[in-house]
Design a protein around this motif. Structure first.
Motif, PDB file in Angstrom:
ATOM      1  N   GLU A 148      -7.122   4.445  12.244  1.00 10.40           N
ATOM      2  CA  GLU A 148      -6.044   5.371  11.873  1.00 10.40           C
ATOM      3  C   GLU A 148      -5.436   4.965  10.531  1.00 10.40           C
ATOM      4  OE1 GLU A 148      -1.648   6.655  13.536  1.00 10.40           O
ATOM      5  OE2 GLU A 148      -3.100   5.848  14.947  1.00 10.40           O
ATOM      6  N   PHE A 149      -5.237   3.655  10.323  1.00  7.64           N
ATOM      7  CA  PHE A 149      -4.686   3.156   9.058  1.00  7.64           C
ATOM      8  C   PHE A 149      -5.588   3.544   7.883  1.00  7.64           C
ATOM      9  CE2 PHE A 149      -4.427  -0.119   5.751  1.00  7.64           C
ATOM     10  CZ  PHE A 149      -3.072  -0.070   5.450  1.00  7.64           C
ATOM     11  N   ASP A 150      -6.906   3.357   8.059  1.00  4.68           N
ATOM     12  CA  ASP A 150      -7.861   3.707   6.999  1.00  4.68           C
ATOM     13  C   ASP A 150      -7.756   5.186   6.626  1.00  4.68           C
ATOM     14  OD1 ASP A 150      -8.791   1.117   6.865  1.00  4.68           O
ATOM     15  OD2 ASP A 150     -10.526   1.487   8.153  1.00  4.68           O
ATOM     16  N   LYS A 151      -7.495   6.023   7.615  1.00  2.00           N
ATOM     17  CA  LYS A 151      -7.386   7.460   7.397  1.00  2.00           C
ATOM     18  C   LYS A 151      -6.085   7.821   6.667  1.00  2.00           C
ATOM     19  CE  LYS A 151      -8.736   9.445  11.151  1.00  2.00           C
ATOM     20  NZ  LYS A 151      -8.701  10.152  12.445  1.00  2.00           N
ATOM     21  N   LYS A 152      -4.987   7.108   6.992  1.00  2.00           N
ATOM     22  CA  LYS A 152      -3.669   7.446   6.464  1.00  2.00           C
ATOM     23  C   LYS A 152      -3.309   6.751   5.156  1.00  2.00           C
ATOM     24  CE  LYS A 152      -1.552   8.713  10.827  1.00  2.00           C
ATOM     25  NZ  LYS A 152      -0.418   8.510  11.723  1.00  2.00           N
TER      26      LYS A 152
ATOM     27  N   MET B 236      -7.623  -5.898  14.903  1.00  2.07           N
ATOM     28  CA  MET B 236      -8.040  -4.584  15.404  1.00  2.07           C
ATOM     29  C   MET B 236      -6.975  -3.548  15.073  1.00  2.07           C
ATOM     30  SD  MET B 236     -10.987  -4.449  16.817  1.00  2.07           S
ATOM     31  CE  MET B 236     -10.913  -3.008  17.844  1.00  2.07           C
ATOM     32  N   ASP B 237      -5.724  -4.008  15.062  1.00  2.00           N
ATOM     33  CA  ASP B 237      -4.590  -3.168  14.677  1.00  2.00           C
ATOM     34  C   ASP B 237      -4.037  -3.687  13.356  1.00  2.00           C
ATOM     35  OD1 ASP B 237      -4.617  -1.630  17.055  1.00  2.00           O
ATOM     36  OD2 ASP B 237      -3.526  -3.218  18.093  1.00  2.00           O
ATOM     37  N   ILE B 238      -3.386  -2.802  12.615  1.00  2.00           N
ATOM     38  CA  ILE B 238      -2.746  -3.180  11.349  1.00  2.00           C
ATOM     39  C   ILE B 238      -1.253  -2.957  11.513  1.00  2.00           C
ATOM     40  CG2 ILE B 238      -2.578  -2.679   8.885  1.00  2.00           C
ATOM     41  CD1 ILE B 238      -5.353  -3.129   8.935  1.00  2.00           C
ATOM     42  N   LYS B 239      -0.454  -3.956  11.118  1.00  2.00           N
ATOM     43  CA  LYS B 239       0.998  -3.832  11.188  1.00  2.00           C
ATOM     44  C   LYS B 239       1.522  -3.787   9.757  1.00  2.00           C
ATOM     45  CE  LYS B 239       3.309  -6.084  14.444  1.00  2.00           C
ATOM     46  NZ  LYS B 239       4.034  -7.145  15.161  1.00  2.00           N
ATOM     47  N   ILE B 240       2.319  -2.747   9.462  1.00  2.00           N
ATOM     48  CA  ILE B 240       2.878  -2.594   8.128  1.00  2.00           C
ATOM     49  C   ILE B 240       4.397  -2.492   8.213  1.00  2.00           C
ATOM     50  CG2 ILE B 240       0.835  -1.562   7.048  1.00  2.00           C
ATOM     51  CD1 ILE B 240       1.994   1.192   7.547  1.00  2.00           C
TER      52      ILE B 240
ATOM     53  N   HIS C 203      11.407  -1.129   8.409  1.00  2.76           N
ATOM     54  CA  HIS C 203      10.864  -0.628   9.680  1.00  2.76           C
ATOM     55  C   HIS C 203       9.404  -1.062   9.805  1.00  2.76           C
ATOM     56  CE1 HIS C 203      10.527   2.092  13.103  1.00  2.76           C
ATOM     57  NE2 HIS C 203       9.346   2.454  12.615  1.00  2.76           N
ATOM     58  N   ILE C 204       8.993  -1.470  10.996  1.00  2.00           N
ATOM     59  CA  ILE C 204       7.625  -1.944  11.221  1.00  2.00           C
ATOM     60  C   ILE C 204       6.850  -0.929  12.054  1.00  2.00           C
ATOM     61  CG2 ILE C 204       6.234  -3.724  12.338  1.00  2.00           C
ATOM     62  CD1 ILE C 204       8.415  -5.728  11.565  1.00  2.00           C
ATOM     63  N   VAL C 205       5.636  -0.636  11.611  1.00  2.00           N
ATOM     64  CA  VAL C 205       4.747   0.292  12.305  1.00  2.00           C
ATOM     65  C   VAL C 205       3.425  -0.417  12.552  1.00  2.00           C
ATOM     66  CG1 VAL C 205       3.506   2.483  12.137  1.00  2.00           C
ATOM     67  CG2 VAL C 205       5.811   2.295  11.199  1.00  2.00           C
ATOM     68  N   MET C 206       2.876  -0.231  13.761  1.00  2.00           N
ATOM     69  CA  MET C 206       1.588  -0.815  14.097  1.00  2.00           C
ATOM     70  C   MET C 206       0.648   0.321  14.482  1.00  2.00           C
ATOM     71  SD  MET C 206       1.095  -3.995  16.588  1.00  2.00           S
ATOM     72  CE  MET C 206      -0.448  -4.617  17.103  1.00  2.00           C
ATOM     73  N   MET C 207      -0.569   0.292  13.931  1.00  2.00           N
ATOM     74  CA  MET C 207      -1.534   1.353  14.227  1.00  2.00           C
ATOM     75  C   MET C 207      -2.945   0.791  14.222  1.00  2.00           C
ATOM     76  SD  MET C 207      -1.516   3.507  10.658  1.00  2.00           S
ATOM     77  CE  MET C 207       0.235   3.519  10.442  1.00  2.00           C
TER      78      MET C 207
ATOM     79  N   VAL D 238       0.830  -1.203   0.000  1.00  2.00           N
ATOM     80  CA  VAL D 238       0.000   0.000   0.000  1.00  2.00           C
ATOM     81  C   VAL D 238       0.866   1.255   0.000  1.00  2.00           C
ATOM     82  CG1 VAL D 238      -1.932  -1.122   1.170  1.00  2.00           C
ATOM     83  CG2 VAL D 238      -0.208   0.031   2.539  1.00  2.00           C
ATOM     84  N   GLU D 239       0.259   2.352  -0.413  1.00  2.00           N
ATOM     85  CA  GLU D 239       0.897   3.668  -0.379  1.00  2.00           C
ATOM     86  C   GLU D 239       0.191   4.487   0.695  1.00  2.00           C
ATOM     87  OE1 GLU D 239       1.727   7.512  -3.266  1.00  2.00           O
ATOM     88  OE2 GLU D 239       0.557   5.833  -4.023  1.00  2.00           O
ATOM     89  N   MET D 240       0.971   5.108   1.566  1.00  2.00           N
ATOM     90  CA  MET D 240       0.407   5.955   2.606  1.00  2.00           C
ATOM     91  C   MET D 240       0.427   7.409   2.127  1.00  2.00           C
ATOM     92  SD  MET D 240      -0.286   3.594   4.703  1.00  2.00           S
ATOM     93  CE  MET D 240      -0.663   4.192   6.325  1.00  2.00           C
TER      94      MET D 240
END
Length: 61
Positions: free
Chosen positions: A47-51, A28-32, A39-43, A8-10
């Motif tokens: 918030e993921f849907d918004k970004k 419930m959370d998405i890890k990308i 680098h790994i980010v969890m949100m 995906v593109e943020m």
């Protein structure tokens, strides 16, 4: 929509100037994970849907 393994593109690029992320966990959370520096980010999903801007590559493609 997006699924596990998609690229995906943020809206904002990562600090390493890459904007390609792989979805590696969904719930419930998405890890990308950044495709460039790994680098790994969890949100939270909300918030993921918004970004998220768009899906670049579907897992099956």
């Amino acid at each position: 929509m997006y699924d596990l393994g998609d690229i995906v593109e943020m809206k904002k690029p990562h600090a390493c100037q890459t904007n390609r992320w792989e979805i590696i966990r969904m719930g419930m959370d998405i890890k990308i994970r950044c495709e460039n520096c790994r680098h790994i980010v969890m949100m939270p999903r909300k918030e993921f849907d918004k970004k998220m801007k768009r899906v670049l590559v579907k897992k099956g493609d």
